[in-house]
Design an enzyme around this catalytic site. Structure first.
Site, mmCIF file in Angstrom:
data_model
loop_
_atom_site.group_PDB
_atom_site.id
_atom_site.type_symbol
_atom_site.label_atom_id
_atom_site.label_comp_id
_atom_site.label_asym_id
_atom_site.label_seq_id
_atom_site.Cartn_x
_atom_site.Cartn_y
_atom_site.Cartn_z
ATOM 1 N N GLU A 190 -0.473 -9.315 -0.335
ATOM 2 C CA GLU A 190 -1.882 -9.626 -0.032
ATOM 3 C C GLU A 190 -2.718 -9.709 -1.304
ATOM 4 O O GLU A 190 -3.579 -10.583 -1.429
ATOM 5 C CB GLU A 190 -2.446 -8.570 0.931
ATOM 6 C CG GLU A 190 -1.841 -8.700 2.325
ATOM 7 C CD GLU A 190 -2.243 -7.569 3.257
ATOM 8 O OE1 GLU A 190 -2.035 -6.394 2.886
ATOM 9 O OE2 GLU A 190 -2.766 -7.849 4.342
ATOM 10 N N GLY A 208 0.730 -4.979 1.085
ATOM 11 C CA GLY A 208 -0.493 -5.086 0.300
ATOM 12 C C GLY A 208 -0.265 -5.762 -1.045
ATOM 13 O O GLY A 208 -1.185 -6.362 -1.607
ATOM 14 N N GLU A 267 4.868 -4.811 7.188
ATOM 15 C CA GLU A 267 4.090 -3.801 7.926
ATOM 16 C C GLU A 267 4.646 -3.550 9.330
ATOM 17 O O GLU A 267 4.580 -2.432 9.839
ATOM 18 C CB GLU A 267 2.624 -4.240 8.033
ATOM 19 C CG GLU A 267 1.827 -4.099 6.745
ATOM 20 C CD GLU A 267 1.906 -5.314 5.839
ATOM 21 O OE1 GLU A 267 2.789 -6.185 6.052
ATOM 22 O OE2 GLU A 267 1.090 -5.390 4.915
ATOM 23 N N ALA A 269 0.855 -1.175 0.000
ATOM 24 C CA ALA A 269 0.000 0.000 0.000
ATOM 25 C C ALA A 269 0.897 1.233 0.000
ATOM 26 O O ALA A 269 2.054 1.175 0.436
ATOM 27 C CB ALA A 269 -0.906 -0.020 1.224
HETATM 28 C C1 HXC Z 1 5.044 4.384 -1.355
HETATM 29 C C2 HXC Z 1 6.932 3.397 -2.190
HETATM 30 C C3 HXC Z 1 6.587 2.175 -1.607
HETATM 31 C C4 HXC Z 1 5.355 2.118 -0.874
HETATM 32 C C5 HXC Z 1 8.452 1.913 -2.635
HETATM 33 N N1 HXC Z 1 8.100 3.189 -2.818
HETATM 34 N N2 HXC Z 1 7.540 1.277 -1.902
HETATM 35 N N3 HXC Z 1 6.173 4.500 -2.063
HETATM 36 N N4 HXC Z 1 4.641 3.252 -0.773
HETATM 37 N N5 HXC Z 1 4.905 0.994 -0.324
HETATM 38 C C6 HXC Z 1 8.827 4.218 -3.555
HETATM 39 C C7 HXC Z 1 10.004 4.761 -2.781
HETATM 40 O O1 HXC Z 1 9.570 5.754 -1.907
HETATM 41 C C8 HXC Z 1 10.869 5.293 -3.886
HETATM 42 O O2 HXC Z 1 10.347 6.527 -4.327
HETATM 43 C C9 HXC Z 1 10.650 4.288 -4.986
HETATM 44 O O3 HXC Z 1 9.394 3.650 -4.718
HETATM 45 C C10 HXC Z 1 11.720 3.228 -5.037
HETATM 46 O O4 HXC Z 1 11.903 2.683 -3.741
HETATM 47 P P1 HXC Z 1 13.339 2.563 -3.046
HETATM 48 O O5 HXC Z 1 13.086 2.317 -1.608
HETATM 49 O O6 HXC Z 1 14.188 3.724 -3.397
HETATM 50 O O7 HXC Z 1 13.909 1.281 -3.779
HETATM 51 P P2 HXC Z 1 14.844 0.105 -3.185
HETATM 52 O O8 HXC Z 1 15.959 0.679 -2.362
HETATM 53 O O9 HXC Z 1 15.150 -0.752 -4.367
HETATM 54 O O10 HXC Z 1 13.904 -0.718 -2.173
HETATM 55 C C11 HXC Z 1 12.776 -1.380 -2.667
HETATM 56 C C12 HXC Z 1 11.869 -1.791 -1.483
HETATM 57 C C13 HXC Z 1 11.546 -0.545 -0.628
HETATM 58 C C14 HXC Z 1 12.573 -2.843 -0.623
HETATM 59 C C15 HXC Z 1 10.608 -2.419 -2.079
HETATM 60 O O11 HXC Z 1 11.036 0.478 -1.477
HETATM 61 C C16 HXC Z 1 10.552 -0.779 0.456
HETATM 62 O O12 HXC Z 1 10.868 -1.319 1.504
HETATM 63 N N6 HXC Z 1 9.302 -0.338 0.233
HETATM 64 C C17 HXC Z 1 8.253 -0.408 1.254
HETATM 65 C C18 HXC Z 1 7.766 -1.822 1.418
HETATM 66 C C19 HXC Z 1 6.715 -1.905 2.500
HETATM 67 O O13 HXC Z 1 6.945 -1.571 3.670
HETATM 68 N N7 HXC Z 1 5.501 -2.332 2.119
HETATM 69 C C20 HXC Z 1 4.388 -2.450 3.063
HETATM 70 C C21 HXC Z 1 3.568 -1.175 3.044
HETATM 71 S S1 HXC Z 1 2.308 -1.245 4.234
HETATM 72 P P3 HXC Z 1 11.311 7.809 -4.549
HETATM 73 O O14 HXC Z 1 10.359 8.899 -4.881
HETATM 74 O O15 HXC Z 1 12.084 7.988 -3.287
HETATM 75 O O16 HXC Z 1 12.168 7.395 -5.705
HETATM 76 C C22 HXC Z 1 1.073 -2.116 3.495
HETATM 77 C C23 HXC Z 1 -0.152 -2.263 4.324
HETATM 78 C C24 HXC Z 1 -1.233 -2.917 3.570
HETATM 79 O O17 HXC Z 1 1.184 -2.584 2.407
HETATM 80 C C25 HXC Z 1 -2.498 -2.755 4.328
HETATM 81 C C26 HXC Z 1 -3.685 -3.196 3.550
HETATM 82 C C27 HXC Z 1 -4.120 -2.281 2.523
#
Ligand code: HXC
Length: 257
Positions: A111, A108, A131, A65
């Site tokens: 999921e 997400g 998360e 998400a």
């Molecule tokens: C918003 C995101 C994002 C996310 C990545 N980006 N994941 N933006 N929401 N979930 C964006 C980053 O901000 C960045 O934007 C660009 O995508 C590339 O990401 P990087 O981190 O620079 O890349 P990298 O170093 O290769 O790492 C990749 C990654 C990391 C490991 C996937 O991005 C990451 O950990 N993302 C978050 C994963 C996460 O926590 N997901 C769970 C979310 S909570 P910029 O603008 O800086 O280039 C969830 C709850 C669901 O899903 C609930 C139900 C609906």
């Protein structure tokens, strides 16, 4: 409005939907989910489409998400919008839905992949529920679907300790159907969808509904559901045709009714 979900329909009756927000690793904001739900509803309504493949790109299926969008949400906003009711509709897609996952399927994103009926993974696929690192928990079914799929012990580790599974681990624990090289994971998912599309659409949907019931009901209820769908299959022209074709040693010609 940005086009975050691109769709096409192949000549063999497979609907394809691609997440298209690569600059944000296909982060699933409300617009992405709305467009996905609309695309799936269109595929469900189109008799040409017999099976659906949902994918991202080679590097990322979806990284979860949208954290930016979520960061300022209040519980009352979530409640008032019934935000996850929209996500729930992905799992109610009638037609068979295959996720073709390469790279990250996190939060997400994982999921949504688990809401699909099957997952074809590329060798680079990585599944996780990070998360906990954000101070929250999975909210689109992750604690339930993952636990039913991989078992309690591993689900606890994935969700509480942010353990990610690579493609081979995901295969070993029954999360995915198969692992294929990055170069052809999408073709493989489409081929699987085409195989399904070659059978009676009525029987395919009755079978999908019945398997889905196995997740949601105790055994006695699930068996009753299967029995009704089995009877219902005999109301279809495809049943008459399928059995007549077998007995006449010819290929069946499905009508989807
Ligand atoms: C918003 C995101 C994002 C996310 C990545 N980006 N994941 N933006 N929401 N979930 C964006 C980053 O901000 C960045 O934007 C660009 O995508 C590339 O990401 P990087 O981190 O620079 O890349 P990298 O170093 O290769 O790492 C990749 C990654 C990391 C490991 C996937 O991005 C990451 O950990 N993302 C978050 C994963 C996460 O926590 N997901 C769970 C979310 S909570 P910029 O603008 O800086 O280039 C969830 C709850 C669901 O899903 C609930 C139900 C609906």
């Amino acid at each position: 409005m940005e086009t975050y979900v691109v769709t096409e329909i192949t000549s063999s009756g497979v609907g394809l939907a691609y997440f298209n927000r690569p600059e944000a690793y296909n982060a699933l904001n409300t617009a992405v989910i709305r467009q996905l739900v609309a695309a799936l509803a269109d595929f469900d309504a189109d008799p040409q489409v017999r099976a659906v493949v949902l994918t991202g790109n080679e590097k990322v299926f979806a990284a979860g998400a949208d954290i930016q969008e979520m960061s300022s949400l209040t519980p009352m906003q979530l409640f008032a919008e019934a935000r996850f009711a929209l996500w729930d509709r992905i799992a109610t897609t009638q037609k068979p839905l295959i996720a073709a996952v390469s790279g990250f399927a996190l939060g997400g994103g994982c999921e949504v992949a688990m809401m699909c009926d099957m997952i074809v993974a590329s060798e680079s696929a990585k599944f996780g529920q990070p998360e906990i690192t954000l101070g929250i928990i999975p909210g689109a079914g992750g604690t339930q679907r993952l636990t039913r799929t991989v078992g309690k012990a591993l689900a606890m580790e994935i969700i509480l300790a942010n353990r990610w599974l690579n493609a081979e681990e995901a295969l070993a624990h029954g999360l995915v159907n198969r692992v294929v090289p990055v170069s052809n994971y999408l073709e493989e998912a489409i081929a699987l969808a085409e195989k399904i599309a070659s059978f009676s659409p009525v029987a395919v949907q009755l079978a999908k509904q019945s398997i889905t019931a196995a997740w949601q009901t105790p055994l006695t209820e699930g068996l009753r559901f299967e029995r009704h769908n089995f009877y219902l299959a005999f109301a279809s022209e495809d049943q008459t045709e399928g059995m007549a074709a077998f007995l006449a040693k010819r290929t069946p010609h499905w009508q989807g009714k």
